[in-house]
Design a protein around this motif. Structure first.
Motif, PDB file in Angstrom:
ATOM      1  N   GLN A  34       0.987  -1.205   0.107  1.00 33.03           N
ATOM      2  CA  GLN A  34      -0.153  -0.121   0.006  1.00 33.03           C
ATOM      3  C   GLN A  34       0.996   1.179  -0.016  1.00 33.03           C
ATOM      4  O   GLN A  34       0.620   2.286  -0.742  1.00 33.03           O
ATOM      5  CB  GLN A  34      -0.760   0.166   1.418  1.00 33.03           C
ATOM      6  N   VAL A  74      -0.134 -10.873  -5.509  1.00 37.21           N
ATOM      7  CA  VAL A  74      -1.613 -11.179  -5.652  1.00 37.21           C
ATOM      8  C   VAL A  74      -1.861 -11.987  -6.585  1.00 37.21           C
ATOM      9  O   VAL A  74      -2.824 -12.892  -6.479  1.00 37.21           O
ATOM     10  CB  VAL A  74      -2.071  -9.504  -6.231  1.00 37.21           C
ATOM     11  N   GLU A  94      -4.332 -15.322  -5.707  1.00 34.53           N
ATOM     12  CA  GLU A  94      -5.268 -15.556  -6.713  1.00 34.53           C
ATOM     13  C   GLU A  94      -5.429 -17.103  -7.198  1.00 34.53           C
ATOM     14  O   GLU A  94      -6.495 -17.530  -7.020  1.00 34.53           O
ATOM     15  CB  GLU A  94      -5.560 -14.602  -7.732  1.00 34.53           C
ATOM     16  N   ASP A 142      -7.182 -17.331  -2.800  1.00 36.62           N
ATOM     17  CA  ASP A 142      -7.286 -16.175  -1.919  1.00 36.62           C
ATOM     18  C   ASP A 142      -7.444 -14.887  -2.675  1.00 36.62           C
ATOM     19  O   ASP A 142      -6.525 -14.240  -3.076  1.00 36.62           O
ATOM     20  CB  ASP A 142      -5.984 -16.125  -1.166  1.00 36.62           C
ATOM     21  N   HIS A 143      -8.918 -14.567  -3.010  1.00 40.04           N
ATOM     22  CA  HIS A 143      -9.089 -13.425  -3.767  1.00 40.04           C
ATOM     23  C   HIS A 143      -9.055 -12.241  -2.939  1.00 40.04           C
ATOM     24  O   HIS A 143      -9.123 -11.147  -3.571  1.00 40.04           O
ATOM     25  CB  HIS A 143     -10.492 -13.846  -4.397  1.00 40.04           C
ATOM     26  N   GLU A 144      -9.345 -12.332  -1.614  1.00 36.58           N
ATOM     27  CA  GLU A 144      -9.494 -11.255  -0.833  1.00 36.58           C
ATOM     28  C   GLU A 144      -8.055 -10.563  -0.582  1.00 36.58           C
ATOM     29  O   GLU A 144      -8.016  -9.502  -0.454  1.00 36.58           O
ATOM     30  CB  GLU A 144      -9.902 -11.705   0.577  1.00 36.58           C
ATOM     31  N   GLY A 177      -5.789  -9.555  -2.830  1.00 38.20           N
ATOM     32  CA  GLY A 177      -5.644  -8.631  -3.749  1.00 38.20           C
ATOM     33  C   GLY A 177      -6.572  -7.416  -3.782  1.00 38.20           C
ATOM     34  O   GLY A 177      -6.381  -6.385  -4.450  1.00 38.20           O
ATOM     35  N   ASP A 178      -7.590  -7.494  -2.936  1.00 37.73           N
ATOM     36  CA  ASP A 178      -8.641  -6.481  -2.871  1.00 37.73           C
ATOM     37  C   ASP A 178      -8.068  -5.118  -2.734  1.00 37.73           C
ATOM     38  O   ASP A 178      -8.354  -4.119  -3.494  1.00 37.73           O
ATOM     39  CB  ASP A 178      -9.663  -6.691  -1.835  1.00 37.73           C
ATOM     40  N   ALA A 179      -7.223  -4.867  -1.812  1.00 43.41           N
ATOM     41  CA  ALA A 179      -6.677  -3.445  -1.480  1.00 43.41           C
ATOM     42  C   ALA A 179      -5.812  -2.918  -2.340  1.00 43.41           C
ATOM     43  O   ALA A 179      -5.629  -1.829  -2.820  1.00 43.41           O
ATOM     44  CB  ALA A 179      -5.853  -3.745   0.083  1.00 43.41           C
ATOM     45  N   ARG A 208      -5.965  -3.990  -5.685  1.00 42.96           N
ATOM     46  CA  ARG A 208      -6.819  -3.581  -6.921  1.00 42.96           C
ATOM     47  C   ARG A 208      -7.486  -2.158  -6.656  1.00 42.96           C
ATOM     48  O   ARG A 208      -7.389  -1.547  -7.777  1.00 42.96           O
ATOM     49  CB  ARG A 208      -7.713  -4.729  -7.256  1.00 42.96           C
ATOM     50  N   ALA A 209      -7.787  -2.024  -5.464  1.00 41.66           N
ATOM     51  CA  ALA A 209      -8.536  -0.683  -5.377  1.00 41.66           C
ATOM     52  C   ALA A 209      -7.424   0.344  -5.336  1.00 41.66           C
ATOM     53  O   ALA A 209      -7.480   1.636  -5.798  1.00 41.66           O
ATOM     54  CB  ALA A 209      -9.182  -0.715  -4.002  1.00 41.66           C
TER      55      ALA A 209
END
Length: 185
Positions: free
Chosen positions: A61, A111, A115, A119-121, A123-125, A127-128
């Motif tokens: 991040q 990520v 994936e 574990d798709h969660e 990469g959420d942050a 990707r955002a």
């Protein structure tokens, strides 16, 4: 000896994590190496970050936050260059920092690996944060095609720099590096 606050120590851990993860990636970097680089114990590290995943995401991040900040700064400076040229020059300045560049690349690999493992969660942050960079470029450039070209060139530049191609190599020929270097000055 001056004692660091918890926030200062947290910042030093994130900086150390960027350095270590940039070289070793998510799976190849131990939290022990990060703790050692900062000069703290692993238990202290885990008081700041509950696990390696949380620490990696904080480091990723941080790297991704620097990009929109640099692009925004480039757009705020009144100059005689286009928004695309200003943002491209700012981005080149960011990836001149090899650790920043490698951490960015390691983030994409982590990520993709998560994936692939279901574990798709994870990469959420990421990707955002990446979508924020896309949106910022889209607003500045005014169109999806221009935004895609800008992002595509940025990724190509990342790959060429990461692979160590000198700027006079033929693989750079489609990019106007002289123009970018002139804008950066």
């Amino acid at each position: 000896m001056v004692r660091m606050s918890a926030e200062e120590r947290r910042e030093s851990v994130i900086r150390a994590a960027i350095s270590e993860f940039a070289l070793g990636g998510y799976h190849g970097t131990s939290t022990e190496a990060i703790a050692k680089r900062v000069g703290v114990s692993q238990p202290y590290l885990f008081r700041l970050f509950k696990n390696k995943r949380e620490l990696f995401l904080a480091a990723a991040q941080r790297c991704l936050e620097e990009t929109p900040r640099a692009l925004a700064d480039a757009l705020e400076v009144g100059s005689d260059v286009t928004p695309k040229e200003a943002m491209a020059a700012a981005y080149m300045g960011l990836i001149d920092d090899r650790e920043q560049l490698l951490m960015q690349m390691q983030t994409y690999v982590a990520v993709a690996s998560a994936e692939a493992a279901g574990d798709h969660e994870f990469g959420d942050a990421i990707r955002a944060a990446w979508a924020e960079i896309w949106d910022q470029a889209h607003v500045a450039l005014g169109g999806a095609r221009d935004t895609a070209d800008f992002a595509g060139c940025g990724m190509l530049i990342c790959v060429l720099v990461a692979l160590g191609f000198p700027r006079d190599h033929r693989v750079w020929s489609g990019l106007n590096m002289a123009e970018l270097d002139a804008v950066r000055r």
